[in-house]
Enzyme design. Structure first.
Site, mmCIF file in Angstrom:
data_model
loop_
_atom_site.group_PDB
_atom_site.id
_atom_site.type_symbol
_atom_site.label_atom_id
_atom_site.label_comp_id
_atom_site.label_asym_id
_atom_site.label_seq_id
_atom_site.Cartn_x
_atom_site.Cartn_y
_atom_site.Cartn_z
ATOM 1 N N PHE A 1 69.385 17.065 -50.555
ATOM 2 C CA PHE A 1 69.176 18.243 -51.100
ATOM 3 C C PHE A 1 69.380 19.379 -49.851
ATOM 4 O O PHE A 1 68.937 19.248 -48.715
ATOM 5 C CB PHE A 1 67.747 18.849 -51.309
ATOM 6 N N GLU A 2 69.907 20.508 -50.157
ATOM 7 C CA GLU A 2 70.150 21.814 -49.376
ATOM 8 C C GLU A 2 70.765 21.441 -48.039
ATOM 9 O O GLU A 2 70.475 21.902 -47.000
ATOM 10 C CB GLU A 2 68.812 22.461 -49.163
ATOM 11 N N GLY A 3 71.693 20.598 -47.980
ATOM 12 C CA GLY A 3 72.270 19.979 -46.832
ATOM 13 C C GLY A 3 71.869 18.726 -46.461
ATOM 14 O O GLY A 3 70.698 18.427 -45.963
#
Length: 623
Positions: free
Chosen positions: A430-432
């Protein structure tokens, strides 16, 4: 009249991708960064010590909400049911709306609770200790969804129009990823072009893995807009749009289902000739990617604090089980193999909380550039949290692998370790992803060196540029490099930290060694350093450990001052964490120049070329 646009071909060179990413970066460091200075060989403890904390008035305003949220989660949320059915009951979502949980950080003048980043993180910690799908719902809505970028970059008209709706519980989402585009936004295919009357944009494309997308009312969509040409060169433009899902042409194509987070409302969104009014451009045309990256500086802090919640829950589970489960005549926690795991889990949970809350407090206080701190918090805590969960499964044995429903059905306590593991695994993506976080941190860590010596080491420079760059770099490094060797980092420096002083002194020495090692890597590999990712990852991991050590010592000293009884135990745990972290840092430094990176890479390329398919024999062949 709508204009149908054919999506551009997904052919983006490495140079073009780099150019788009560089254009979206914050080019200047207008505020101090503890981690940036750490990578440059300078320990600035004054930036994090005394350890920052919530403002008293914010803590008082947050207390009633947090107490109500805790009661609601305890009394109204059945996480096993949510996991089993793959849905969050409507009454749970409505209850969260009534509490104001969808508007925690939205200012009060727009109908939100107007609480701080740290108070928001404390709320997310409570939610995460109970159910991961609820965390995904709330964080995708207000960490990266519409409220945060709207609050930061929206016009007053946009805020007046949307923030009250969002505060009341209109669910929002952020749409960036596409089927062929993950962490390379230069290859975006979703396209928006001006309408013929110039009053709107016509949006076409498809977005993948849009969390909350299947239930969202309002979405931020990142799309390519017509390129600009500067000196005959194309400059790709990415723009952010506020899109309402009930507009014609917006369609949920598919709800995605995953290993964990069974009730996450994540889906494929298609946009077909969607007319987006000109006033729904968020910030400015061409600044969409920078908006996304800036939003993530604080948006990423949800994952570090949810990792803390997982660590605390697992520590509770391991403590209870290892204290009562008897094997070979004594509780299993008395056996060294299990005790070693529990001691390490304790130390890492403390460090994770120190890192997460430090970043949240820095965001609230202002005056810091936390892009590196937030990225390391996300990387470090998600990976440490995963190790803690894995150890908890091992400590619980077969009961760690068995589902809570199965345990309940045969009369045992329904401890949901198996669900925790499934739900948590996405946090490393998630998110990178962890790999992208390493690369992002490495790029920011070498920024000062590229400012000084970029003309020497970067490709595509003329002979004159390289010559001038060489002179500039020589003048800078003639002072800088010797200073990374010199400095007093021994007793009695940092004596105010008591038994932790030696660890702070180690962080200072480690910081200088980190800076020297980064410089040596640049000299050794030159422009090819960006391709030696295993080397960069070791440097980043060493820096992350040093940051966690400094944060842990600062937090322990703060607790010692605030509550001496608790503080003394915190110092003990921080000391253990730092002892273990020092061993990991030494290993990272030793692996920089003595490793198996080259033969490992060679075998991987041979595998990709099909030269080792002999190793795949013996399986049932699948289509």
């Amino acid at each position: 009249m709508a204009t149908t646009v054919t999506a551009p071909e997904r052919k983006v060179s490495a140079a073009e991708a780099r150019e788009v990413a560089e254009a979206a970066r914050e080019q200047e460091w207008a505020a101090p960064s503890f981690v940036r200075d750490l990578f440059l060989g300078k320990l600035r403890m004054e930036l994090i010590h005394p350890y920052p904390e919530s403002a008293p008035d914010d803590a008082e305003r947050a207390r009633p909400f947090l107490e109500q949220l805790e009661r609601f989660l305890r009394d109204k949320v059945d996480s096993d049911r949510i996991d089993r059915e793959g849905e969050i009951p409507d009454e749970v979502i409505e209850g969260l709306r009534e509490l104001g949980a969808f508007g925690i950080k939205i200012p009060r003048e727009y109908g939100g609770l107007g609480l701080s980043q740290l108070s928001y993180m404390k709320a997310i910690e409570l939610v995460s200790s109970v159910d991961g799908s609820l965390t995904a719902l709330l964080s995708a809505h207000q960490s990266i969804g519409v409220p945060q970028p709207l609050k930061m970059f929206g016009t007053e008209q946009q805020k007046q129009r949307y923030l009250p709706r969002l505060a009341k519980g209109a669910i929002s989402a952020f749409a960036l990823t596409e089927p062929g585009v993950g962490s390379d936004p230069a290859a975006l295919e979703t396209m928006a072009v001006p309408s013929e009357d110039g009053a709107a944009w016509i949006l076409n494309g498809e977005k993948l893995w849009c969390t909350n997308g299947t239930r969202a009312e309002i979405i931020v969509v990142l799309a390519r807009t017509p390129s600009k040409f500067v000196n005959g060169r194309e400059r790709r433009q990415i723009t952010a749009f506020i899109v309402e899902t009930d507009w014609p042409g917006v369609k949920v194509e598919h709800r995605c289902h995953f290993m964990g987070l069974k009730a996450m409302y994540n889906g494929v969104m298609r946009f077909t000739n969607v007319r987006v009014p000109q006033e729904n451009v968020l910030w400015e045309v061409g600044k969409g990617l920078k908006l996304g990256l800036t939003t993530l500086n604080t948006g990423r802090l949800t994952l570090p604090i949810s990792s803390v919640a997982a660590g605390k829950r697992c520590l509770e589970i391991a403590r209870e089980w290892a204290s009562t489960r008897v094997q070979w005549g004594q509780p299993i926690g008395k056996h060294d193999a299990i005790a070693q795991k529990i001691g390490t889990m304790t130390a890492n949970t403390f460090a994770m909380e120190a890192v997460a809350e430090l970043c949240g407090a820095m965001a609230d206080r202002g005056g810091y550039d936390i892009r590196l701190e937030a990225a390391i918090a996300k990387l470090y805590n998600s990976e440490a949290g995963w190790r803690i969960i894995d150890d908890t499964v091992q400590i619980r044995g077969g009961r760690g692998y068995e589902t809570a429903d199965s345990l309940r059905a045969r009369g045992e306590k329904p401890v949901p370790v198996e669900r925790i593991m499934r739900d948590f695994r996405i946090n490393l993506i998630f998110e990178g992803s962890s790999e992208i976080m390493h690369l992002f941190i490495a790029r920011e860590a070498v920024d000062r060196h590229l400012q000084v010596a970029g003309d020497v080491v970067l490709p595509g420079k003329t002979f004159g540029q390289r010559l001038r760059g060489l002179v500039r770099a020589g003048l800078f490094y003639a002072w800088w490099y010797p200073s990374r060797w010199l400095g007093w980092s021994y007793w009695p420096r940092y004596a105010g930290f008591g038994p932790l002083a030696r660890h702070i002194r180690y962080v200072e020495r480690g910081s200088r060694r980190l800076a020297r090692s980064l410089f040596h890597a640049m000299l050794r590999f030159g422009p090819k350093l960006e391709y030696r990712q295993a080397v960069l990852f070791r440097l980043v991991d060493a820096g992350a450990e040093l940051f966690a050590m400094a944060a842990s010592c600062a937090r322990a000293q703060w607790l010692l001052h605030k509550d001496p009884a608790t503080g003394r135990r915190a110092v003990q745990v921080a000391d253990l964490f730092c002892r273990q972290a020092r061993a990991r840092v030494r290993a990272k430094f030793q692996g920089l120049w003595r490793n198996d990176d080259v033969p490992t890479y060679r075998v991987a390329q041979e595998v990709l070329a099909g030269e080792h398919r002999w190793l795949e024999r013996g399986m049932v062949e699948l289509e």
